[in-house]
Motif scaffolding. Structure first.
Motif, PDB file in Angstrom:
ATOM      1  N   GLY A 226     -27.369  33.064 -43.159  1.00 13.05           N
ATOM      2  CA  GLY A 226     -27.536  32.387 -41.878  1.00 13.05           C
ATOM      3  C   GLY A 226     -28.915  32.657 -41.327  1.00 13.05           C
ATOM      4  O   GLY A 226     -29.493  33.713 -41.596  1.00 13.05           O
ATOM      5  N   VAL A 227     -29.419  31.780 -40.568  1.00  8.00           N
ATOM      6  CA  VAL A 227     -30.764  31.972 -40.036  1.00  8.00           C
ATOM      7  C   VAL A 227     -30.691  32.514 -38.617  1.00  8.00           C
ATOM      8  O   VAL A 227     -31.163  33.602 -38.334  1.00  8.00           O
ATOM      9  N   SER A 228     -30.051  31.794 -37.773  1.00  6.65           N
ATOM     10  CA  SER A 228     -30.062  32.150 -36.364  1.00  6.65           C
ATOM     11  C   SER A 228     -29.212  33.382 -36.082  1.00  6.65           C
ATOM     12  O   SER A 228     -28.346  33.758 -36.862  1.00  6.65           O
ATOM     13  N   ILE A 229     -29.482  33.996 -34.967  1.00  8.05           N
ATOM     14  CA  ILE A 229     -28.669  35.114 -34.504  1.00  8.05           C
ATOM     15  C   ILE A 229     -27.232  34.657 -34.327  1.00  8.05           C
ATOM     16  O   ILE A 229     -26.296  35.368 -34.699  1.00  8.05           O
ATOM     17  N   GLU A 230     -27.080  33.458 -33.790  1.00  4.12           N
ATOM     18  CA  GLU A 230     -25.742  32.944 -33.525  1.00  4.12           C
ATOM     19  C   GLU A 230     -24.930  32.808 -34.815  1.00  4.12           C
ATOM     20  O   GLU A 230     -23.742  33.140 -34.841  1.00  4.12           O
ATOM     21  N   ASP A 231     -25.572  32.356 -35.879  1.00 11.14           N
ATOM     22  CA  ASP A 231     -24.858  32.207 -37.145  1.00 11.14           C
ATOM     23  C   ASP A 231     -24.469  33.553 -37.737  1.00 11.14           C
ATOM     24  O   ASP A 231     -23.378  33.739 -38.255  1.00 11.14           O
ATOM     25  N   LYS A 232     -25.384  34.490 -37.655  1.00 15.57           N
ATOM     26  CA  LYS A 232     -25.064  35.840 -38.127  1.00 15.57           C
ATOM     27  C   LYS A 232     -23.869  36.384 -37.359  1.00 15.57           C
ATOM     28  O   LYS A 232     -22.935  36.946 -37.923  1.00 15.57           O
ATOM     29  N   LEU A 233     -23.937  36.203 -36.066  1.00 17.18           N
ATOM     30  CA  LEU A 233     -22.872  36.696 -35.190  1.00 17.18           C
ATOM     31  C   LEU A 233     -21.532  36.083 -35.566  1.00 17.18           C
ATOM     32  O   LEU A 233     -20.548  36.797 -35.796  1.00 17.18           O
ATOM     33  N   LYS A 234     -21.507  34.768 -35.659  1.00 16.86           N
ATOM     34  CA  LYS A 234     -20.261  34.078 -36.011  1.00 16.86           C
ATOM     35  C   LYS A 234     -19.759  34.515 -37.383  1.00 16.86           C
ATOM     36  O   LYS A 234     -18.572  34.740 -37.580  1.00 16.86           O
ATOM     37  N   GLY A 235     -20.682  34.606 -38.332  1.00 15.19           N
ATOM     38  CA  GLY A 235     -20.299  35.000 -39.693  1.00 15.19           C
ATOM     39  C   GLY A 235     -19.712  36.390 -39.722  1.00 15.19           C
ATOM     40  O   GLY A 235     -18.650  36.620 -40.305  1.00 15.19           O
ATOM     41  N   PHE A 236     -20.388  37.296 -39.060  1.00 17.87           N
ATOM     42  CA  PHE A 236     -19.917  38.680 -39.060  1.00 17.87           C
ATOM     43  C   PHE A 236     -18.544  38.804 -38.414  1.00 17.87           C
ATOM     44  O   PHE A 236     -17.619  39.374 -38.983  1.00 17.87           O
ATOM     45  N   VAL A 237     -18.420  38.272 -37.229  1.00 12.77           N
ATOM     46  CA  VAL A 237     -17.172  38.411 -36.480  1.00 12.77           C
ATOM     47  C   VAL A 237     -16.000  37.809 -37.242  1.00 12.77           C
ATOM     48  O   VAL A 237     -14.962  38.449 -37.433  1.00 12.77           O
ATOM     49  N   SER A 238     -16.179  36.601 -37.713  1.00 13.82           N
ATOM     50  CA  SER A 238     -15.089  35.906 -38.393  1.00 13.82           C
ATOM     51  C   SER A 238     -14.705  36.585 -39.703  1.00 13.82           C
ATOM     52  O   SER A 238     -13.527  36.851 -39.964  1.00 13.82           O
ATOM     53  N   THR A 239     -15.702  36.889 -40.513  1.00  7.88           N
ATOM     54  CA  THR A 239     -15.426  37.494 -41.819  1.00  7.88           C
ATOM     55  C   THR A 239     -14.763  38.857 -41.660  1.00  7.88           C
ATOM     56  O   THR A 239     -13.768  39.155 -42.328  1.00  7.88           O
TER      57      THR A 239
END
Lengths: 204, 204
Positions: free
Chosen positions: A77-90
């Motif tokens: 993921g590039v954006s902070i938001e994508d990292k955040l979503k990826g981390f939380v969900s996974t």
DNA sequence: GTCTATATGGCGATAGAC
DNA sequence: GTCTATCGCCATATAGAC
């Protein structure tokens, strides 16, 4: 035969993983591991010389996997938001399937802190690998927040409610397992919203 | 004499508390408890019939104290901000002095979830007591956030970094104890700031 | 109430047959 | 490589003297 060895060894590893994570090193019983693996107790000692060696083998693999998974999430993921979503969900998904995992890791590392040194290198966890990029991103997007605080806040909100499951389930949801699970699923979104909302206040 | 009894019993309780919290029920040894209390092993059985009974006695007291402390914090102060500041500051102080406590509680409750039922009543923890007021306050001040999420987020950010101390200390601070402690002290303010900042986004 | 000595059981580990 | 039988230790628990 090697084929056969591998099968038995895998069965042992899987059983040992389960029992160690559920009971911890001190609470685990070689007999129970043998039972779950469907083999004899003395076979455990044939494959792994001692309980301690078996434990270290399992523990290393767990730490490695967790470390690698963490790095992957932080890089994708590039954006902070994508990292955040990826981390939380996974991580909510993984930990809901392995609810004993956080406590197990905390415990064994708390009671034997040196252990983290050994596996730390092997797992090739390099803090700078995921830490620097996040730091740069926060700076680039003008968020004036300490990246360490930011990362730990996010991780806390994901992992704590799973480590504290029995308390939360009882006190907040009066023992209702389904209500607890539904709540945790909703948190995939609510945590993201909460964090993004907080970040706004740090925009320069 | 009762005076003497009380003294010995207290010494045992204190020693048992330490050992159980550090090692957990499975890892604790009656011999070590006796040693730390400066008495003989068989005296333990004289005062408390078995290891399990001793454990339950200690565990109850811990749960009660934690529950009471929690209720006090949630009641004191008027504004959300004061509750927040009070909780964060008090709990970071208490837990930094008792770093084994979170893992201990998580563990024992995870491995024996029924235990929480028993102490739950005695500790007269009544979720509505502290939950409803917070819910009303959030609503009154027009914060459109789920109070359960809000409360758990705050608690997470306080307790997790202490439960995960060995990992954070190693990965984030390269093993530097002082750096970790300083970081935790700073979190008394940074958590409050983070949460208040997040809340802004929920204002209707 | 507090100690020493000992019983009892469980668990990790090994020996040895197959 | 897998099993049965067993050893030896350690931890909980009890008996009994003081």
């Amino acid at each position: 035969m090697t084929e056969k060895e591998k099968l038995t060894e895998d069965k042992i590893a899987e059983a040992a993983r389960e029992v160690f994570i559920e009971k911890g090193m001190a609470g685990a019983r070689m007999q129970e591991i043998a039972d779950r693996a469907g083999i004899n107790k003395s076979l455990l000692h044939y494959y792994f010389r001692s309980k301690e060696k078996l434990f270290n083998f399992i523990f290393s693999k767990i730490i490695d996997r967790v470390g690698i998974m963490f790095q992957n999430i932080m890089q994708e993921g590039v954006s902070i938001e994508d990292k955040l979503k990826g981390f939380v969900s996974t991580y909510i998904d993984v930990l809901m399937k392995n609810p004993f995992l956080p406590n197990f890791i905390f415990n064994e590392l708390t009671r034997n802190p040196e252990a983290i040194f050994d596996h730390y290198k092997n797992a090739n966890i390099e803090p700078s690998k995921f830490f620097k990029p996040l730091e740069n991103q926060l700076a680039a997007e003008k968020y004036n927040i300490n990246p360490q605080d930011f990362m730990i806040n996010v991780i806390s909100m994901v992992i704590f409610p799973i480590a504290a499951k029995p308390i939360i389930k009882q006190i907040v949801f009066e023992g209702d397992e389904k209500a607890y699970k539904a709540f945790m699923q909703l948190r995939k979104e609510s945590i993201v919203k909460f964090v993004l909302s907080a970040l706004e206040g740090y925009k320069e």
